[in-house]
Scaffold this motif. Structure first.
Motif, mmCIF file in Angstrom:
data_model
loop_
_atom_site.group_PDB
_atom_site.id
_atom_site.type_symbol
_atom_site.label_atom_id
_atom_site.label_comp_id
_atom_site.label_asym_id
_atom_site.label_seq_id
_atom_site.Cartn_x
_atom_site.Cartn_y
_atom_site.Cartn_z
ATOM 1 N N LEU A 71 -69.658 5.541 -14.506
ATOM 2 C CA LEU A 71 -68.858 6.633 -14.185
ATOM 3 C C LEU A 71 -68.988 6.721 -12.795
ATOM 4 C CD1 LEU A 71 -67.589 9.495 -15.020
ATOM 5 C CD2 LEU A 71 -69.808 10.442 -14.454
ATOM 6 N N ILE A 72 -70.138 6.702 -12.031
ATOM 7 C CA ILE A 72 -70.387 6.787 -10.455
ATOM 8 C C ILE A 72 -69.498 5.341 -9.937
ATOM 9 C CG2 ILE A 72 -71.775 6.734 -8.687
ATOM 10 C CD1 ILE A 72 -73.944 8.192 -10.603
ATOM 11 N N ASP A 73 -69.740 4.236 -10.445
ATOM 12 C CA ASP A 73 -69.021 3.184 -9.660
ATOM 13 C C ASP A 73 -67.494 3.394 -9.860
ATOM 14 O OD1 ASP A 73 -71.528 1.981 -9.147
ATOM 15 O OD2 ASP A 73 -71.352 0.755 -10.700
ATOM 16 N N ARG A 74 -67.163 3.790 -10.806
ATOM 17 C CA ARG A 74 -65.647 3.866 -10.961
ATOM 18 C C ARG A 74 -64.983 4.774 -10.226
ATOM 19 N NH1 ARG A 74 -63.591 1.962 -16.813
ATOM 20 N NH2 ARG A 74 -61.733 1.668 -15.765
ATOM 21 N N PHE A 75 -65.813 6.034 -10.190
ATOM 22 C CA PHE A 75 -65.070 7.328 -9.598
ATOM 23 C C PHE A 75 -65.186 7.419 -8.058
ATOM 24 C CE2 PHE A 75 -63.903 8.687 -13.741
ATOM 25 C CZ PHE A 75 -62.863 9.541 -13.299
ATOM 26 N N THR A 76 -66.153 6.662 -7.366
ATOM 27 C CA THR A 76 -66.553 6.708 -6.185
ATOM 28 C C THR A 76 -65.566 5.583 -5.566
ATOM 29 O OG1 THR A 76 -68.154 4.976 -6.500
ATOM 30 C CG2 THR A 76 -68.943 7.046 -5.773
ATOM 31 N N ALA A 77 -65.057 4.446 -6.363
ATOM 32 C CA ALA A 77 -63.925 3.820 -5.878
ATOM 33 C C ALA A 77 -62.564 4.340 -5.952
ATOM 34 C CB ALA A 77 -63.811 2.253 -6.771
ATOM 35 N N LEU A 111 -64.401 17.899 -4.481
ATOM 36 C CA LEU A 111 -65.795 18.723 -4.174
ATOM 37 C C LEU A 111 -66.413 18.991 -5.621
ATOM 38 C CD1 LEU A 111 -67.769 19.944 -2.588
ATOM 39 C CD2 LEU A 111 -66.576 22.140 -2.532
ATOM 40 N N PRO A 112 -65.673 19.727 -6.864
ATOM 41 C CA PRO A 112 -66.270 19.785 -8.069
ATOM 42 C C PRO A 112 -66.545 18.435 -8.756
ATOM 43 C CG PRO A 112 -63.813 20.298 -7.949
ATOM 44 C CD PRO A 112 -64.367 20.212 -6.609
ATOM 45 N N ILE A 113 -65.888 17.493 -8.857
ATOM 46 C CA ILE A 113 -66.127 16.347 -9.417
ATOM 47 C C ILE A 113 -67.509 15.514 -8.839
ATOM 48 C CG2 ILE A 113 -65.348 13.772 -9.441
ATOM 49 C CD1 ILE A 113 -62.586 14.714 -9.779
ATOM 50 N N TYR A 114 -67.580 15.729 -7.292
ATOM 51 C CA TYR A 114 -68.707 15.033 -6.677
ATOM 52 C C TYR A 114 -69.876 15.914 -6.937
ATOM 53 C CZ TYR A 114 -67.162 10.855 -4.146
ATOM 54 O OH TYR A 114 -66.669 9.550 -4.165
ATOM 55 N N GLU A 115 -69.723 17.406 -7.015
ATOM 56 C CA GLU A 115 -70.872 18.066 -7.373
ATOM 57 C C GLU A 115 -71.547 17.672 -8.682
ATOM 58 O OE1 GLU A 115 -70.477 21.708 -4.382
ATOM 59 O OE2 GLU A 115 -69.232 22.053 -6.379
ATOM 60 N N GLU A 116 -70.407 17.665 -9.664
ATOM 61 C CA GLU A 116 -70.939 17.455 -11.175
ATOM 62 C C GLU A 116 -71.469 15.896 -11.272
ATOM 63 O OE1 GLU A 116 -68.976 17.734 -15.608
ATOM 64 O OE2 GLU A 116 -67.815 18.476 -13.855
ATOM 65 N N MET A 117 -70.868 15.021 -10.467
ATOM 66 C CA MET A 117 -71.465 13.724 -10.532
ATOM 67 C C MET A 117 -72.816 13.650 -10.087
ATOM 68 S SD MET A 117 -68.722 10.656 -9.764
ATOM 69 C CE MET A 117 -68.502 11.125 -8.149
ATOM 70 N N LEU A 118 -73.103 14.329 -9.021
ATOM 71 C CA LEU A 118 -74.498 14.385 -8.405
ATOM 72 C C LEU A 118 -75.608 15.009 -9.428
ATOM 73 C CD1 LEU A 118 -76.477 14.171 -6.055
ATOM 74 C CD2 LEU A 118 -75.913 16.319 -5.449
ATOM 75 N N ASP A 119 -74.949 16.094 -10.206
ATOM 76 C CA ASP A 119 -75.919 16.856 -11.055
ATOM 77 C C ASP A 119 -76.168 15.563 -12.101
ATOM 78 O OD1 ASP A 119 -77.012 19.291 -12.454
ATOM 79 O OD2 ASP A 119 -75.536 18.801 -13.957
ATOM 80 N N THR A 120 -75.096 14.952 -12.497
ATOM 81 C CA THR A 120 -75.482 13.957 -13.716
ATOM 82 C C THR A 120 -76.132 12.808 -13.349
ATOM 83 O OG1 THR A 120 -73.303 14.355 -14.729
ATOM 84 C CG2 THR A 120 -74.212 12.056 -15.056
ATOM 85 N N ALA A 121 -76.107 12.274 -12.026
ATOM 86 C CA ALA A 121 -76.830 11.214 -11.442
ATOM 87 C C ALA A 121 -78.399 11.644 -11.360
ATOM 88 C CB ALA A 121 -76.151 10.910 -10.013
ATOM 89 N N LEU A 134 -74.447 11.048 -3.378
ATOM 90 C CA LEU A 134 -74.715 12.005 -2.111
ATOM 91 C C LEU A 134 -73.976 11.469 -0.936
ATOM 92 C CD1 LEU A 134 -78.876 11.490 -2.545
ATOM 93 C CD2 LEU A 134 -77.447 13.560 -2.359
ATOM 94 N N ASN A 135 -73.741 10.331 -0.632
ATOM 95 C CA ASN A 135 -73.123 9.868 0.517
ATOM 96 C C ASN A 135 -71.742 10.370 0.383
ATOM 97 O OD1 ASN A 135 -74.018 7.784 2.795
ATOM 98 N ND2 ASN A 135 -71.938 7.286 2.317
ATOM 99 N N GLY A 136 -71.106 10.461 -0.660
ATOM 100 C CA GLY A 136 -69.791 10.728 -0.879
ATOM 101 C C GLY A 136 -69.540 12.354 -0.924
#
Length: 464
Positions: free
Chosen positions: A59-65, A80-90, A105-107
């Motif tokens: 999920l993280i690899d594909r969406f940061t791309a 913003l909401p996508i990255y905040e949710e991804m951080l919670d998941t990660a 975190l970087n994104g």
């Protein structure tokens, strides 16, 4: 007896996978300059489906791309909401020290930086850096990327020594991994060039842009048709052209813009917003060298490109209208200039709000045009409003306040209100001298205006 789990509907999951791949295909190779509302919908729908069918790492690899073009187009409401949710998941699924967590975190830090939340951005970048620096083996390219991002952040925060330190550390790592797929070293060199330009060391800036182009030439020799390398080459040439123009190296700047256009046309075709930007820069050079017909042709072509791609509600479109209006003023076509300035003002007010410094620029231009036309009563409120905007947004001692005071003084002089004009010229001189010094052209222009007014008043008294 424990709770009985309901098995996932395998058919539904498989359908979601198929749908996800369709959306991911739509998100491939998007151009940041040409994003449409349907692309934002595709990103949101893809993320919704991906949460159901992908493991956290994928999920993280594909969406940061796929998020990169949205990132470059500043689509923060979507990201913003996508990255905040991804951080919670990660953090929950992978752990707080996982490489995937560092990537998110970087994104997210980059989003906060662009939103002006610098302290929050710093906290997240430093967390990301801490994770990446613990990775086994020598410095990894991702570590260099985070160091470079921190360089930008510290530069924005006016902490120049720290910014330069981070850029230098980033470059040491990134140059080892340079490839058409990993252009981190090129990005950092360009960022360092802008850094030196910002601290008024244009020669160092020119050196770094040239060094960046040297790396890109090496890569182009290996893969001459690589679109990513060509796009970065065109962008770097364009940036170098702007610098050379500002340095007064106009012939070199013109040649550099020409090279940029050739590469851009090879990458994008004859019409693209990136080409419109380079045309604007070259048109400005033609304007500065009084080649008004050439400037008019290029500005008009740039507007046509932006109109074709639906970029009319865009600050760049307003800037081009504003600049083309200036050409029409020089050619004595005041009515056409008035039409374009008015259009530029309306767009800037809609997009930037009524109190933006860019709005003040167009107000100044309109005021000057009305002054030329002898319509002083129309010019006065425009200059006055521009002055108020500059003072409230940039501060009372900003050089733009000084130049506006000079223009307003000229208007009062035209109206025969000499005492008011003298007061305004003197205030303008004080601001401009503190910012630029007594040898700067702006200071000399304002001083000559004031001296000319004194001579006019003296002649007037003699004639009595």
């Amino acid at each position: 007896m424990g709770k009985e789990e309901i098995p996932a509907d395998s058919g539904s999951i498989e359908n979601d996978r198929v749908l996800l791949e369709r959306y991911m295909e739509k998100l491939k190779d998007l151009d940041a300059e040409l994003l449409a509302p349907e692309d934002e919908i595709a990103l949101e729908e893809a993320f919704r489906l991906a949460k159901r069918v992908l493991k956290p790492e994928e999920l993280i690899d594909r969406f940061t791309a796929v998020a990169d073009p949205f990132y470059r187009s500043a689509a923060w409401k979507i990201l913003l909401p996508i990255y905040e949710e991804m951080l919670d998941t990660a953090e929950r699924e992978l752990g707080p020290e996982a490489p995937g967590t560092a990537a998110v975190l970087n994104g997210l830090a980059g989003i906060y930086r662009y939103m002006g939340k610098h302290e929050k951005a710093m906290e997240l970048f430093l967390r990301s850096l801490g994770i990446r620096e613990k990775a086994p083996g020598p410095g990894q390219p991702e570590t260099g990327d985070t160091l470079s991002e921190l360089g930008i952040l510290y530069s924005i925060m006016d902490r120049q020594e720290e910014a330069l330190s981070y850029y230098t550390r980033a470059l040491e790592i990134q140059e080892k991994f340079l490839s058409p797929e990993n252009l981190g070293a090129v990005r950092t060199l360009n960022r360092m060039a802008f850094f030196y330009k910002g601290i008024e060391k244009p020669d160092k800036s020119e050196e770094l842009f040239s060094r960046s182009l040297g790396l890109l030439e090496e890569l182009a020799e290996k893969e001459p048709e690589n679109r990513k390398v060509m796009a970065y080459t065109a962008g770097t040439l364009n940036n170098l052209g702007v610098l050379l123009s500002e340095m007064g190296k106009l012939e070199e700047a013109e040649e550099t813009y020409g090279k940029a256009l050739k590469v851009q046309e090879k990458v994008y075709g004859k019409e693209h917003p990136q080409i419109a930007q380079t045309l604007n820069n070259l048109a400005l050079l033609y304007f500065q060298t009084t080649r008004y017909e050439k400037a008019m042709i290029l500005y008009t072509r740039s507007l046509e490109i932006m109109e074709k791609f639906g970029k009319t509600e865009h600050t760049g479109f307003a800037t081009t209208l504003n600049n083309l209006a200036g050409v029409y003023v020089q050619k004595g076509r005041q009515e056409k200039a008035l039409e374009l300035y008015t259009q530029a003002l309306e767009i800037r007010e809609r997009i930037l709000g009524p109190d933006s410094p860019d709005v003040a620029k167009t107000l100044n231009n309109l005021g000057e045009l009305y002054r030329i036309l002898g319509e002083h009563k129309k010019a006065l409120p425009l200059y006055t409003r521009a002055l108020r905007i500059y003072e409230s947004t940039l501060g009372p001692a900003h050089p733009d306040v000084g130049t506006t005071l000079n223009n307003l003084a000229g208007l009062h002089e035209s109206m025969g209100e000499y005492e008011t004009a003298i007061d305004l010229y003197e205030k303008a001189l004080d601001i401009i001298e503190k910012e630029y010094g007594p040898d700067h052209p702006y200071f000399k222009i304002t001083r000559n205006n004031l001296l000319g007014l004194y001579e006019k008043m003296e002649r007037s008294w003699r004639g009595r």
